[in-house]
Design a protein around this motif. Structure first.
Motif, PDB file in Angstrom:
ATOM      1  N   SER A  26       0.835  -1.200   0.000  1.00  0.00           N
ATOM      2  CA  SER A  26       0.000   0.000   0.000  1.00  0.00           C
ATOM      3  C   SER A  26       0.873   1.254   0.000  1.00  0.00           C
ATOM      4  N   ARG A  62       4.030   1.474  -1.062  1.00  0.00           N
ATOM      5  CA  ARG A  62       4.697   1.568  -2.372  1.00  0.00           C
ATOM      6  C   ARG A  62       3.737   2.107  -3.424  1.00  0.00           C
ATOM      7  N   SER A  63       2.506   1.632  -3.372  1.00  0.00           N
ATOM      8  CA  SER A  63       1.494   2.093  -4.312  1.00  0.00           C
ATOM      9  C   SER A  63       1.272   3.593  -4.156  1.00  0.00           C
ATOM     10  N   SER A  64       1.183   4.033  -2.925  1.00  0.00           N
ATOM     11  CA  SER A  64       0.998   5.457  -2.636  1.00  0.00           C
ATOM     12  C   SER A  64       2.191   6.271  -3.132  1.00  0.00           C
TER      13      SER A  64
END
Length: 75
Positions: A14, A16-18
């Motif tokens: 999450s 890393r995605s952000s």
């Protein structure tokens, strides 16, 4: 435990995605800024070109008028 490990991996994913999304938005902003700058440069270049062409047309028209006036005086 497996549950904690999976939850930790999910949190990392999450984050890393952000981070990737934040970076993509920043890059998109930079691209838009560059495009706006280039658009302004193109407009200014077009204005200069149009002014130069207008000045050439005016100079040609003035030369034609002077020639006609001279020819009329000769007649």
């Amino acid at each position: 435990t497996l549950f904690r490990s999976g939850r930790h991996e999910l949190e990392l994913a999450s984050q890393r995605s952000s981070d990737v999304l934040k970076e993509a938005k920043q890059r998109a902003s930079e691209i838009i800024l560059q495009a706006e700058k280039r658009a302004t440069e193109i407009v200014e270049e077009s204005k200069r070109t149009a002014k130069e062409e207008g000045d050439r047309i005016i100079a040609g028209a003035k030369a034609d008028i002077e020639h006609e006036v001279f020819s009329a005086k000769e007649s």
